[in-house]
Design a protein around this motif. Sequence first.
Motif, PDB file in Angstrom:
ATOM      1  N   SER A   1      15.390  27.825  11.703  1.00 31.64           N
ATOM      2  CA  SER A   1      15.529  29.147  12.301  1.00 31.64           C
ATOM      3  C   SER A   1      14.485  29.300  13.403  1.00 31.64           C
ATOM      4  O   SER A   1      13.297  29.105  13.160  1.00 31.64           O
ATOM      5  CB  SER A   1      15.316  30.222  11.235  1.00 31.64           C
ATOM      6  OG  SER A   1      15.284  31.499  11.815  1.00 31.64           O
ATOM      7  N   ASN A   2      14.941  29.639  14.587  1.00 33.91           N
ATOM      8  CA  ASN A   2      14.026  29.852  15.715  1.00 33.91           C
ATOM      9  C   ASN A   2      13.064  28.679  15.891  1.00 33.91           C
ATOM     10  O   ASN A   2      11.854  28.859  15.996  1.00 33.91           O
ATOM     11  CB  ASN A   2      13.244  31.149  15.558  1.00 33.91           C
ATOM     12  CG  ASN A   2      14.136  32.360  15.536  1.00 33.91           C
ATOM     13  OD1 ASN A   2      15.169  32.377  16.195  1.00 33.91           O
ATOM     14  ND2 ASN A   2      13.760  33.366  14.765  1.00 33.91           N
ATOM     15  N   ALA A   3      13.593  27.477  15.893  1.00 33.57           N
ATOM     16  CA  ALA A   3      12.836  26.245  16.115  1.00 33.57           C
ATOM     17  C   ALA A   3      11.758  26.001  15.060  1.00 33.57           C
ATOM     18  O   ALA A   3      10.757  25.350  15.320  1.00 33.57           O
ATOM     19  CB  ALA A   3      12.232  26.234  17.515  1.00 33.57           C
ATOM     20  N   GLN A   4      11.944  26.534  13.878  1.00 28.84           N
ATOM     21  CA  GLN A   4      11.038  26.228  12.775  1.00 28.84           C
ATOM     22  C   GLN A   4      11.853  25.936  11.530  1.00 28.84           C
ATOM     23  O   GLN A   4      12.992  26.353  11.417  1.00 28.84           O
ATOM     24  CB  GLN A   4      10.044  27.356  12.520  1.00 28.84           C
ATOM     25  CG  GLN A   4      10.658  28.619  11.964  1.00 28.84           C
ATOM     26  CD  GLN A   4       9.610  29.666  11.622  1.00 28.84           C
ATOM     27  OE1 GLN A   4       8.431  29.384  11.605  1.00 28.84           O
ATOM     28  NE2 GLN A   4      10.057  30.877  11.354  1.00 28.84           N
ATOM     29  N   ILE A   5      11.239  25.207  10.619  1.00 23.41           N
ATOM     30  CA  ILE A   5      11.910  24.898   9.362  1.00 23.41           C
ATOM     31  C   ILE A   5      11.403  25.866   8.310  1.00 23.41           C
ATOM     32  O   ILE A   5      10.191  26.048   8.153  1.00 23.41           O
ATOM     33  CB  ILE A   5      11.634  23.444   8.938  1.00 23.41           C
ATOM     34  CG1 ILE A   5      12.165  22.480   9.992  1.00 23.41           C
ATOM     35  CG2 ILE A   5      12.261  23.154   7.580  1.00 23.41           C
ATOM     36  CD1 ILE A   5      11.788  21.035   9.757  1.00 23.41           C
ATOM     37  N   LEU A   6      12.333  26.484   7.605  1.00 24.95           N
ATOM     38  CA  LEU A   6      11.999  27.395   6.519  1.00 24.95           C
ATOM     39  C   LEU A   6      12.421  26.763   5.200  1.00 24.95           C
ATOM     40  O   LEU A   6      13.432  26.068   5.129  1.00 24.95           O
ATOM     41  CB  LEU A   6      12.706  28.737   6.712  1.00 24.95           C
ATOM     42  CG  LEU A   6      12.319  29.516   7.964  1.00 24.95           C
ATOM     43  CD1 LEU A   6      13.208  30.737   8.130  1.00 24.95           C
ATOM     44  CD2 LEU A   6      10.849  29.918   7.912  1.00 24.95           C
ATOM     45  N   TYR A   7      11.633  27.015   4.160  1.00 28.11           N
ATOM     46  CA  TYR A   7      11.871  26.433   2.845  1.00 28.11           C
ATOM     47  C   TYR A   7      12.117  27.538   1.837  1.00 28.11           C
ATOM     48  O   TYR A   7      11.503  28.599   1.897  1.00 28.11           O
ATOM     49  CB  TYR A   7      10.653  25.610   2.404  1.00 28.11           C
ATOM     50  CG  TYR A   7      10.319  24.492   3.351  1.00 28.11           C
ATOM     51  CD1 TYR A   7      10.862  23.226   3.179  1.00 28.11           C
ATOM     52  CD2 TYR A   7       9.455  24.698   4.420  1.00 28.11           C
ATOM     53  CE1 TYR A   7      10.566  22.197   4.045  1.00 28.11           C
ATOM     54  CE2 TYR A   7       9.142  23.666   5.293  1.00 28.11           C
ATOM     55  CZ  TYR A   7       9.704  22.413   5.107  1.00 28.11           C
ATOM     56  OH  TYR A   7       9.407  21.398   5.969  1.00 28.11           O
ATOM     57  N   VAL A   8      12.990  27.262   0.868  1.00 32.48           N
ATOM     58  CA  VAL A   8      13.292  28.195  -0.210  1.00 32.48           C
ATOM     59  C   VAL A   8      13.586  27.367  -1.454  1.00 32.48           C
ATOM     60  O   VAL A   8      14.081  26.242  -1.361  1.00 32.48           O
ATOM     61  CB  VAL A   8      14.482  29.118   0.159  1.00 32.48           C
ATOM     62  CG1 VAL A   8      15.775  28.333   0.304  1.00 32.48           C
ATOM     63  CG2 VAL A   8      14.629  30.257  -0.825  1.00 32.48           C
ATOM     64  N   SER A   9      13.268  27.904  -2.612  1.00 36.18           N
ATOM     65  CA  SER A   9      13.587  27.189  -3.845  1.00 36.18           C
ATOM     66  C   SER A   9      15.068  27.355  -4.150  1.00 36.18           C
ATOM     67  O   SER A   9      15.697  28.329  -3.749  1.00 36.18           O
ATOM     68  CB  SER A   9      12.726  27.680  -5.012  1.00 36.18           C
ATOM     69  OG  SER A   9      13.039  29.005  -5.352  1.00 36.18           O
ATOM     70  N   THR A  10      15.616  26.407  -4.877  1.00 32.99           N
ATOM     71  CA  THR A  10      17.018  26.483  -5.283  1.00 32.99           C
ATOM     72  C   THR A  10      17.097  27.061  -6.691  1.00 32.99           C
ATOM     73  O   THR A  10      16.077  27.304  -7.335  1.00 32.99           O
ATOM     74  CB  THR A  10      17.678  25.092  -5.276  1.00 32.99           C
ATOM     75  OG1 THR A  10      17.083  24.302  -6.316  1.00 32.99           O
ATOM     76  CG2 THR A  10      17.529  24.407  -3.923  1.00 32.99           C
ATOM     77  N   ASP A  11      18.305  27.221  -7.186  1.00 32.54           N
ATOM     78  CA  ASP A  11      18.512  27.730  -8.549  1.00 32.54           C
ATOM     79  C   ASP A  11      17.978  26.765  -9.611  1.00 32.54           C
ATOM     80  O   ASP A  11      17.744  27.172 -10.749  1.00 32.54           O
ATOM     81  CB  ASP A  11      20.000  27.982  -8.802  1.00 32.54           C
ATOM     82  CG  ASP A  11      20.550  29.118  -7.952  1.00 32.54           C
ATOM     83  OD1 ASP A  11      19.756  29.951  -7.472  1.00 32.54           O
ATOM     84  OD2 ASP A  11      21.779  29.177  -7.759  1.00 32.54           O
ATOM     85  N   LEU A  12      17.814  25.498  -9.247  1.00 30.73           N
ATOM     86  CA  LEU A  12      17.291  24.510 -10.203  1.00 30.73           C
ATOM     87  C   LEU A  12      15.776  24.617 -10.394  1.00 30.73           C
ATOM     88  O   LEU A  12      15.249  24.190 -11.415  1.00 30.73           O
ATOM     89  CB  LEU A  12      17.638  23.089  -9.751  1.00 30.73           C
ATOM     90  CG  LEU A  12      19.106  22.710  -9.738  1.00 30.73           C
ATOM     91  CD1 LEU A  12      19.283  21.301  -9.180  1.00 30.73           C
ATOM     92  CD2 LEU A  12      19.681  22.806 -11.143  1.00 30.73           C
TER      93      LEU A  12
END
Length: 167
Positions: free
Chosen positions: A94-105
């Motif tokens: 997003s907007n030339a950056q990498i964003l991280y999020v946890s998954t359901d696991l």
Amino acid sequence: MTETHAPEQVFNSAFETGLRALCALSAGYPHEYDIQQLLAFDHIIVHSSDMPDGPTSLHPPVQQRNGELLVRRPLIQRGLALMEAKGLVATRVSNAQILYVSTDLAPVFLDSLVNPYLKKLIGRAEWAVSTFGELGPNSFFNVFNVAFDRWSTEFQISEVSLERAYR
């Protein structure tokens, strides 16, 4: 002839830093965080007593913790890649950056961990995200500024000690 391998580094390995990042992401779910925010969380989680009213740090205090910030970013990136390969973390550009999020696991995996240190790690991550999670993308700089005076003092003390040692 048998092959010899160097022993795997346990502390500050890709797995350990990835696990800390996973704990922060899981604590902040469904929010997404960039690498700077995760770097700040990593420092806060490990050295929580550096923060005002923070709980006892997970690791013992060492001088010049600021040096950790320089080496930790690539470790966290490798750790996040490992967690993503295992389906525990997802990325989004997003907007030339990498964003991280946890998954359901992620919560299922973290709930399966029973080691007392890991339970403390999860607790520190929850505290760090609830306390500093709303700082936004500049949280790395906010965390760095909170600790800068202490680090400057440590650097000066260490520098004086080195000068004395080489006289």
